[in-house]
Design a protein around this motif. Structure first.
Motif, PDB file in Angstrom:
ATOM      1  N   ARG A   1      47.826  47.528  39.662  1.00  0.00           N
ATOM      2  CA  ARG A   1      47.022  46.186  39.815  1.00  0.00           C
ATOM      3  C   ARG A   1      45.966  46.239  40.663  1.00  0.00           C
ATOM      4  N   TYR A   2      46.238  47.280  41.952  1.00  0.00           N
ATOM      5  CA  TYR A   2      45.022  47.308  42.896  1.00  0.00           C
ATOM      6  C   TYR A   2      43.731  48.130  41.959  1.00  0.00           C
ATOM      7  N   HIS A   3      44.316  49.192  41.311  1.00  0.00           N
ATOM      8  CA  HIS A   3      43.461  49.849  40.349  1.00  0.00           C
ATOM      9  C   HIS A   3      42.427  48.893  39.679  1.00  0.00           C
ATOM     10  N   ARG A   4      43.174  47.671  39.089  1.00  0.00           N
ATOM     11  CA  ARG A   4      42.462  46.818  38.140  1.00  0.00           C
ATOM     12  C   ARG A   4      41.502  46.087  38.888  1.00  0.00           C
ATOM     13  N   ILE A   5      41.808  45.779  40.318  1.00  0.00           N
ATOM     14  CA  ILE A   5      40.895  44.907  41.215  1.00  0.00           C
ATOM     15  C   ILE A   5      39.516  45.883  41.314  1.00  0.00           C
ATOM     16  N   LEU A   6      39.899  47.109  41.569  1.00  0.00           N
ATOM     17  CA  LEU A   6      38.551  48.048  41.626  1.00  0.00           C
ATOM     18  C   LEU A   6      37.845  47.916  40.480  1.00  0.00           C
ATOM     19  N   ARG A   7      38.412  47.903  39.353  1.00  0.00           N
ATOM     20  CA  ARG A   7      37.918  48.385  38.163  1.00  0.00           C
ATOM     21  C   ARG A   7      36.911  46.886  37.890  1.00  0.00           C
ATOM     22  N   ASP A   8      37.345  45.912  38.281  1.00  0.00           N
ATOM     23  CA  ASP A   8      36.815  44.486  37.982  1.00  0.00           C
ATOM     24  C   ASP A   8      35.553  44.422  38.757  1.00  0.00           C
ATOM     25  N   GLU A   9      35.793  45.039  40.033  1.00  0.00           N
ATOM     26  CA  GLU A   9      34.476  45.184  41.177  1.00  0.00           C
ATOM     27  C   GLU A   9      33.683  46.085  40.530  1.00  0.00           C
ATOM     28  N   TYR A  10      34.075  47.157  40.097  1.00  0.00           N
ATOM     29  CA  TYR A  10      32.835  48.051  39.493  1.00  0.00           C
ATOM     30  C   TYR A  10      32.057  47.455  38.280  1.00  0.00           C
ATOM     31  N   ASP A  11      32.873  46.753  37.557  1.00  0.00           N
ATOM     32  CA  ASP A  11      32.146  46.108  36.462  1.00  0.00           C
ATOM     33  C   ASP A  11      31.244  45.156  36.908  1.00  0.00           C
ATOM     34  N   SER A  12      31.816  44.187  37.778  1.00  0.00           N
ATOM     35  CA  SER A  12      30.534  43.559  38.511  1.00  0.00           C
ATOM     36  C   SER A  12      29.321  43.946  39.153  1.00  0.00           C
ATOM     37  N   LEU A  13      29.726  45.172  39.821  1.00  0.00           N
ATOM     38  CA  LEU A  13      28.768  45.596  40.591  1.00  0.00           C
ATOM     39  C   LEU A  13      27.467  46.280  39.564  1.00  0.00           C
ATOM     40  N   SER A  14      28.089  46.804  38.522  1.00  0.00           N
ATOM     41  CA  SER A  14      27.285  47.594  37.602  1.00  0.00           C
ATOM     42  C   SER A  14      26.480  46.552  36.911  1.00  0.00           C
ATOM     43  N   ALA A  15      26.980  45.250  36.401  1.00  0.00           N
ATOM     44  CA  ALA A  15      26.305  44.504  35.876  1.00  0.00           C
ATOM     45  C   ALA A  15      25.422  43.332  36.588  1.00  0.00           C
ATOM     46  N   GLY A  16      25.936  43.318  37.972  1.00  0.00           N
ATOM     47  CA  GLY A  16      25.086  42.300  38.417  1.00  0.00           C
ATOM     48  C   GLY A  16      25.087  40.906  38.182  1.00  0.00           C
ATOM     49  N   ASN A  17      24.427  39.858  38.878  1.00  0.00           N
ATOM     50  CA  ASN A  17      24.364  38.698  38.636  1.00  0.00           C
ATOM     51  C   ASN A  17      22.823  38.178  38.494  1.00  0.00           C
ATOM     52  N   ALA A  18      21.953  39.003  38.123  1.00  0.00           N
ATOM     53  CA  ALA A  18      20.422  38.672  38.529  1.00  0.00           C
ATOM     54  C   ALA A  18      20.126  37.318  37.615  1.00  0.00           C
ATOM     55  N   ASP A  19      20.735  37.263  36.460  1.00  0.00           N
ATOM     56  CA  ASP A  19      20.495  36.071  35.628  1.00  0.00           C
ATOM     57  C   ASP A  19      20.811  34.796  36.256  1.00  0.00           C
TER      58      ASP A  19
END
Length: 623
Positions: free
Chosen positions: A330-348
């Motif tokens: 589950r902690y790895h899933r937390i890191l995975r979600d963070e990685y996806d959010s950091l990769s995509a960003g929220n510039a829009d």
């Protein structure tokens, strides 16, 4: 820790109608809130002037921690991972503060530097609230320099009487008493423990403290761990079979925190009622087949708050909420979600963001073609981030990274639905390696053989301290992990020079598995160093390329070469190769795995085999 300076209390006429703080215990000193998570947490020892104390557990915290000074912190993903309801910020400390963190006197044994008397604190008969020797004109007592602890987290006073009267020396040994008065003195002949001498008026020959720190010396004398937990009120002594160890009172081995942390990312980035309600009612909500019924349930629970059904469904499918999944997964899933959010960003969403937004991540304003030769993808500028770091437990003697939960000492005698945590905000820079180039580099057989050595050594280190059911922790060692970890360290050192940050104010967060190859260097601190903007400025491609070039050139040599570059199996458990404090090692506060799994050769190779380095060929040898 330095106690707060005394301040002259102003007359009541100068204070107006303000009432003095309600305190039921004397104030002994003050520490920063962050230190109560990372340095002086529950079970740790604190030195205040000439006194020493141990921080009490959380059983009494509901009464002693003021709700106004120890506010609630919410981070849904982390609370779900740890199986609690919320976190609490350690209480503030100041002239207007109420009772805060409780402490107890420890070690209990004290000595007087004038008369050299050694004994329990109560035997000195000090006036209430003081630690002085009445027979020596109130000379301050010195807390014992030595304590005894074991790998299970138990701690107690060093057994001076048993050490002096060991192996049948002196009278009254069979009864455990001799009736004599013990004294502790330093001969001054040397700086070693040989100069610290114990004596007793019963006539037993004097003995020094030399040898007390040997791993099996106490156990060989028949001294066992009593299983005491003085930081927990009313805690019974536990049965313990671990051999006790002598430690210096101020040693870092006396207390090492076990921390868990998470970044606040969408859709969990805001502390809003909807996210809390989804977590609280997740079991019931997952029982509905019709999304409309989910919305009806939440409208009833929230009583008028708008329900964004799309966001609710995203929250429900977040794997970090599944309690049936092992904690590490589950902690790895937390890191995975963070990685996806950091990769995509929220510039829009930048135009819609306000100053209270927890997560702002955008690409640089210019192209990243300059970074292609380095094997990096376009960086992401994390202009705003929020991290919650929670203290879950602690260890003594052993490294918390190397042991399982069996060695984790509890923060309270009875389980609580909250944990102490720190909420910090800052900025960061997120980097990703080019996957194609990385895969090609990883195919090198020599590289894989070299990392297999590290993995074998680290695995043996983890197995050495493993007890209890289940398998020991799995070593994360892999070519890309060691590469990312070492790269993060040299960048932190470089940016501490270029951007003006102290290296201890920068931290790393690694994202590594078969589908992830990224690192986040960030400045999440509780002071102003976390929001100066200097780190984000380093992410502009032109400046980042220059920083990478400079950092790699620094890593290509070490002041201890050729000893360093030729070293193998160094560090704790032999879990490092080419790495030392003169080149890539950092302060432990900056590293997430205690300076293990580092190898400069993964960056720039070795003199014998330059091709080992991921960045070999990037630097111009003529420069």
């Amino acid at each position: 820790m330095t106690p707060s300076p005394r301040r002259r209390r102003r007359p009541a006429s100068d204070l107006g109608t303000a009432a003095p703080p309600r305190r039921t215990h004397p104030v002994k000193g003050a520490v920063r809130r962050a230190q109560l998570i990372t340095t002086y947490g529950v079970g740790a020892l604190i030195a205040v002037d000439n006194e020493s104390f141990i921080v009490s557990g959380l059983d009494d915290a509901d009464r002693s921690w003021s709700r106004t000074e120890a506010k609630k912190i919410v981070e849904p993903r982390l609370t779900s991972l740890l199986g609690i309801a919320y976190f609490r910020l350690p209480p503030a400390s100041g002239d207007s503060s109420e009772d805060g963190v409780r402490v107890k006197r420890f070690p209990w044994w004290q000595s007087c530097s004038k008369c050299e008397l050694l004994g329990p604190y109560k035997d000195f008969g000090s006036p209430a609230g003081k630690s002085v020797c009445p027979t020596c004109s109130d000379n301050p007592l010195t807390p014992s320099r030595f304590v005894m602890a074991c790998e299970q987290g138990h701690i107690e006073d060093f057994p001076y009487w048993k050490w002096l009267h060991r192996k049948g020396r002196g009278q009254g040994v069979s009864s455990g008493r001799c009736g004599g008065t013990m004294r502790l003195r330093s001969t001054g002949s040397t700086t070693s423990l040989r100069a610290v001498v114990l004596s007793c008026s019963c006539g037993v020959p004097d003995v020094s403290m030399e040898g007390a720190f040997r791993q099996r010396d106490l156990a060989d004398l028949g001294i066992t761990c009593s299983g005491r937990r003085p930081w927990l009120d009313g805690a019974p002594a536990e049965h313990c079979t671990k051999p006790p160890r002598t430690l210096q009172r101020g040693s870092s081995s006396v207390w090492q925190p076990v921390l868990r942390s998470a970044l606040s990312i969408p859709p969990w980035s805001r502390d809003d009622p909807l996210a809390g309600a989804v977590r609280e009612h997740q079991d019931a909500l997952r029982g509905y087949d019709d999304p409309a019924h989910i919305a009806i349930h939440l409208r009833g629970a929230l009583k008028g708050v708008d329900v964004d059904l799309e966001r609710v469904m995203a929250l429900l499918h977040d794997g970090s909420l599944d309690q049936d999944v092992p904690v590490e997964d589950r902690y790895h899933r937390i890191l995975r979600d963070e990685y996806d959010s950091l990769s995509a960003g929220n510039a829009d969403d930048v135009q819609q963001q306000d100053h209270d937004e927890d997560f702002v991540c955008v690409p640089p304003s210019t192209g990243a073609e300059l970074l292609t030769p380095f094997g990096l993808r376009a960086p992401m500028l994390v202009k705003r981030l929020r991290e919650v770091r929670a203290l879950t437990s602690f260890t003594r003697v052993v490294d918390p990274q190397a042991v399982g939960p069996t060695y984790h000492a509890p923060l309270s005698l009875h389980r609580r639905d909250w944990l102490p945590a720190l909420e910090v905000r800052g900025e960061g820079l997120f980097l990703r390696l080019d996957e194609n180039r990385l895969l090609q580099w990883e195919r090198n057989v020599t590289i894989r053989t070299r990392i297999d050595e590290l993995r074998t050594n680290h695995t043996a280190h983890l197995r050495e301290y493993h007890t209890g059911d289940g398998e020991p922790r799995v070593s994360p060692a892999s070519p890309r992990y060691v590469l990312l970890h070492t790269l993060a360290h040299i960048l932190i050192s470089e940016w501490s020079l270029e951007a003006g940050y102290p290296s201890s104010a920068l931290r790393e967060r690694l994202y590594c598995d078969e589908d992830m190859a990224g690192l986040l260097v960030y400045t999440a601190t509780s002071d102003s160093a976390g929001s100066l903007g200097g780190l984000v400025a380093q992410g502009e491609p032109t400046r980042l390329a220059a920083s990478l070039d400079s950092a790699l050139r620094r890593a290509s040599w070490c002041s201890t070469d050729p000893l360093c570059v030729e070293s193998r199996a160094t560090g704790v458990g032999g879990a490092n190769h080419v790495a030392c404090h003169a080149c890539v090692m950092l302060a432990e506060t900056s590293c997430e795995i205690n300076n293990l799994l580092l190898d400069r050769a993964m960056l720039i190779g070795t003199p014998e085999d330059p091709g080992l380095g991921f960045f070999t060929g990037t630097l111009d040898p003529t420069v």
